[in-house]
Design a protein around this motif. Structure first.
Motif, PDB file in Angstrom:
ATOM      1  N   SER A 144       0.100 -11.993 -16.179  1.00 24.46           N
ATOM      2  CA  SER A 144       1.552 -12.004 -15.979  1.00 24.46           C
ATOM      3  C   SER A 144       2.151 -10.619 -16.146  1.00 24.46           C
ATOM      4  O   SER A 144       3.105 -10.251 -15.452  1.00 24.46           O
ATOM      5  N   LYS A 145       1.588  -9.822 -17.050  1.00 26.39           N
ATOM      6  CA  LYS A 145       2.084  -8.463 -17.227  1.00 26.39           C
ATOM      7  C   LYS A 145       1.728  -7.587 -16.027  1.00 26.39           C
ATOM      8  O   LYS A 145       2.531  -6.750 -15.593  1.00 26.39           O
ATOM      9  N   LEU A 146       0.546  -7.777 -15.479  1.00 25.20           N
ATOM     10  CA  LEU A 146       0.165  -7.010 -14.295  1.00 25.20           C
ATOM     11  C   LEU A 146       1.042  -7.397 -13.105  1.00 25.20           C
ATOM     12  O   LEU A 146       1.489  -6.530 -12.341  1.00 25.20           O
ATOM     13  N   ILE A 147       1.316  -8.680 -12.956  1.00 21.34           N
ATOM     14  CA  ILE A 147       2.215  -9.121 -11.877  1.00 21.34           C
ATOM     15  C   ILE A 147       3.601  -8.526 -12.081  1.00 21.34           C
ATOM     16  O   ILE A 147       4.268  -8.117 -11.111  1.00 21.34           O
ATOM     17  N   GLY A 148       4.052  -8.437 -13.339  1.00 16.22           N
ATOM     18  CA  GLY A 148       5.335  -7.804 -13.618  1.00 16.22           C
ATOM     19  C   GLY A 148       5.367  -6.369 -13.124  1.00 16.22           C
ATOM     20  O   GLY A 148       6.356  -5.913 -12.535  1.00 16.22           O
ATOM     21  N   GLU A 149       4.286  -5.647 -13.346  1.00 11.77           N
ATOM     22  CA  GLU A 149       4.205  -4.272 -12.837  1.00 11.77           C
ATOM     23  C   GLU A 149       4.256  -4.249 -11.312  1.00 11.77           C
ATOM     24  O   GLU A 149       4.885  -3.363 -10.715  1.00 11.77           O
ATOM     25  N   TRP A 150       3.582  -5.205 -10.687  1.00 13.28           N
ATOM     26  CA  TRP A 150       3.621  -5.276  -9.218  1.00 13.28           C
ATOM     27  C   TRP A 150       5.044  -5.546  -8.723  1.00 13.28           C
ATOM     28  O   TRP A 150       5.476  -4.986  -7.712  1.00 13.28           O
ATOM     29  N   LEU A 151       5.763  -6.423  -9.416  1.00 13.97           N
ATOM     30  CA  LEU A 151       7.142  -6.727  -9.017  1.00 13.97           C
ATOM     31  C   LEU A 151       7.996  -5.459  -9.057  1.00 13.97           C
ATOM     32  O   LEU A 151       8.798  -5.210  -8.144  1.00 13.97           O
ATOM     33  N   LEU A 152       7.848  -4.671 -10.120  1.00 12.17           N
ATOM     34  CA  LEU A 152       8.598  -3.414 -10.206  1.00 12.17           C
ATOM     35  C   LEU A 152       8.207  -2.471  -9.070  1.00 12.17           C
ATOM     36  O   LEU A 152       9.078  -1.847  -8.438  1.00 12.17           O
ATOM     37  N   ARG A 153       6.904  -2.357  -8.823  1.00 12.32           N
ATOM     38  CA  ARG A 153       6.431  -1.485  -7.743  1.00 12.32           C
ATOM     39  C   ARG A 153       7.037  -1.894  -6.400  1.00 12.32           C
ATOM     40  O   ARG A 153       7.565  -1.053  -5.656  1.00 12.32           O
ATOM     41  N   ASP A 154       6.969  -3.179  -6.100  1.00 19.10           N
ATOM     42  CA  ASP A 154       7.437  -3.653  -4.801  1.00 19.10           C
ATOM     43  C   ASP A 154       8.952  -3.548  -4.678  1.00 19.10           C
ATOM     44  O   ASP A 154       9.472  -3.237  -3.595  1.00 19.10           O
ATOM     45  N   GLN A 155       9.665  -3.792  -5.769  1.00 23.00           N
ATOM     46  CA  GLN A 155      11.112  -3.638  -5.732  1.00 23.00           C
ATOM     47  C   GLN A 155      11.496  -2.170  -5.628  1.00 23.00           C
ATOM     48  O   GLN A 155      12.525  -1.830  -5.034  1.00 23.00           O
ATOM     49  N   GLY A 156      10.669  -1.308  -6.161  1.00 21.61           N
ATOM     50  CA  GLY A 156      10.903   0.126  -5.982  1.00 21.61           C
ATOM     51  C   GLY A 156      10.813   0.524  -4.525  1.00 21.61           C
ATOM     52  O   GLY A 156      11.623   1.310  -4.025  1.00 21.61           O
ATOM     53  N   ILE A 157       9.816  -0.026  -3.833  1.00 23.99           N
ATOM     54  CA  ILE A 157       9.652   0.262  -2.405  1.00 23.99           C
ATOM     55  C   ILE A 157      10.798  -0.339  -1.596  1.00 23.99           C
ATOM     56  O   ILE A 157      11.356   0.295  -0.693  1.00 23.99           O
ATOM     57  N   ALA A 158      11.157  -1.577  -1.933  1.00 23.98           N
ATOM     58  CA  ALA A 158      12.143  -2.309  -1.134  1.00 23.98           C
ATOM     59  C   ALA A 158      13.575  -1.859  -1.393  1.00 23.98           C
ATOM     60  O   ALA A 158      14.391  -1.810  -0.465  1.00 23.98           O
ATOM     61  N   ALA A 159      13.883  -1.540  -2.657  1.00 21.97           N
ATOM     62  CA  ALA A 159      15.287  -1.327  -3.006  1.00 21.97           C
ATOM     63  C   ALA A 159      15.543  -0.036  -3.762  1.00 21.97           C
ATOM     64  O   ALA A 159      16.663   0.185  -4.237  1.00 21.97           O
ATOM     65  N   GLY A 160      14.539   0.809  -3.912  1.00 21.96           N
ATOM     66  CA  GLY A 160      14.752   2.073  -4.594  1.00 21.96           C
ATOM     67  C   GLY A 160      14.823   1.963  -6.102  1.00 21.96           C
ATOM     68  O   GLY A 160      15.343   2.870  -6.768  1.00 21.96           O
ATOM     69  N   LEU A 161      14.308   0.869  -6.662  1.00 16.74           N
ATOM     70  CA  LEU A 161      14.300   0.711  -8.108  1.00 16.74           C
ATOM     71  C   LEU A 161      13.479   1.827  -8.747  1.00 16.74           C
ATOM     72  O   LEU A 161      12.355   2.099  -8.338  1.00 16.74           O
ATOM     73  N   ARG A 162      14.040   2.470  -9.750  1.00 15.49           N
ATOM     74  CA  ARG A 162      13.312   3.489 -10.513  1.00 15.49           C
ATOM     75  C   ARG A 162      12.768   2.827 -11.774  1.00 15.49           C
ATOM     76  O   ARG A 162      13.515   2.180 -12.502  1.00 15.49           O
TER      77      ARG A 162
END
Length: 320
Positions: A144-162
């Motif tokens: 679940s923690k690794l998936i959380g990191e993936w969510l941040l990564r993908d949202q960074g790509i999609a929406a510019g999340l830092r």
């Protein structure tokens, strides 16, 4: 400008809140008190009771407190129990993170520090873990923690999340005598509880290929950990670059035997730990390198083992 700390009434989260205040940053806490304590959050800090699964509550909190960044500490953190409760673990840690990110996106909150875990590595192939060590989580919690990191990564790509994710093994000690570790699964609370009950702590195996035959692991002081969370937040506020993930590790670790001997010295309770059989699959030594975090996040092991044990013991005694 305010930093929202999810899980800010927990052991780690409350230390992060105090460190943010010490740095002069405004905070608001969201916590459902499933494992945290309202008293861990000072009266000067706005507190919102509720779950990160409640998107409407998060949207209102962001609006009401002018939230500009998030330090996401909330989560179900019991790796062993997660094997028996996988759906609960994924709901809290994966769905909860997705709901939080959706609320942030709707309100244009574009920076987040994620409290990840060295559990993403599972049992690594080398004794010294770096950020590039292969990820092989072996529990729903680690997954679940690794998936959380993936969510941040993908949202960074999609929406510019830092964003950045901070990975660590065993968090111990106390930076404030009023704040203490209450986990029924962590080593320090288990040892202290045994001693206070007149029982003898135990060690699982003393025949490993280590200096004293007991497992060597990373133990880091919670106040040092909190300092690096704040450093990450400040870099995000300043628009400075960050790695996607950092290990907050000691680089050398301590053995379980070292901990037992130090506990005996600090508490003044003489004991010889019971030697129990090895736990299946328990590696002899796993520690993480903290070089990148030292470079970017003011990471340092400012407390030695004795200070870790002494601060934890003082906080535990005061709580009794």
């Amino acid at each position: 400008m305010t930093w929202l700390v999810t899980g800010g009434a927990g052991y780690i989260g409350s230390h992060v809140v105090k460190a943010l205040a010490h740095a002069g940053l405004s905070t608001v806490v969201v916590d459902d008190l499933s494992s945290g304590f309202r008293d861990f959050v000072g009266p000067e800090v706005p507190f919102v009771y509720g779950s990160i699964l409640d998107g409407e509550l998060l949207l209102k909190t962001i609006d009401d407190h002018d939230v500009t960044g998030v330090i996401h500490v909330a989560g179900y953190k019991y790796a062993g129990v997660s094997v028996q409760r996988p759906l609960h673990t994924y709901e809290q840690n994966v769905t909860g993170t997705a709901v939080l990110l959706a609320a942030m996106a709707e309100k244009n909150v574009d920076r987040i520090v994620f409290s990840s875990s060295a559990a993403v590595y599972g049992t690594p192939p080398t004794e010294l873990v770096t950020e590039d060590t292969p990820k092989n989580p072996q529990s729903p919690y680690g997954e679940s923690k690794l998936i959380g990191e993936w969510l941040l990564r993908d949202q960074g790509i999609a929406a510019g999340l830092r964003h950045t994710s901070l990975r660590y093994f065993n968090v111990v000690g106390s930076g404030d005598p009023a704040l203490y570790d209450t986990s029924p699964h962590n080593l320090f609370p288990l040892v202290f509880a045994a001693l206070k009950a007149g029982k003898t702590p135990r060690i699982n195996g003393d025949d490993y290929d280590t200096p004293d035959g007991t497992n060597v692991r990373d133990y880091v002081h919670v106040a040092d950990l909190a300092t690096s969370h704040v450093a990450a937040a400040l870099r995000l506020d300043a628009g400075e670059p960050l790695e996607a993930a950092y290990n907050l590790g000691s680089g050398d670790g301590n053995s379980v035997g070292d901990i037992m001997r130090t506990v005996a010295e600090v508490t003044g309770i003489a004991f010889e730990p019971v030697i129990a059989p090895r736990r299946p699959g328990d590696p002899a030594r796993i520690v993480a390198a903290g070089d990148l975090a030292a470079r970017d996040l003011d990471w340092a092991m400012r407390h030695d083992l004795r200070e870790m044990v002494a601060s934890a013991w003082e906080a535990t005694r005061r709580a009794s």
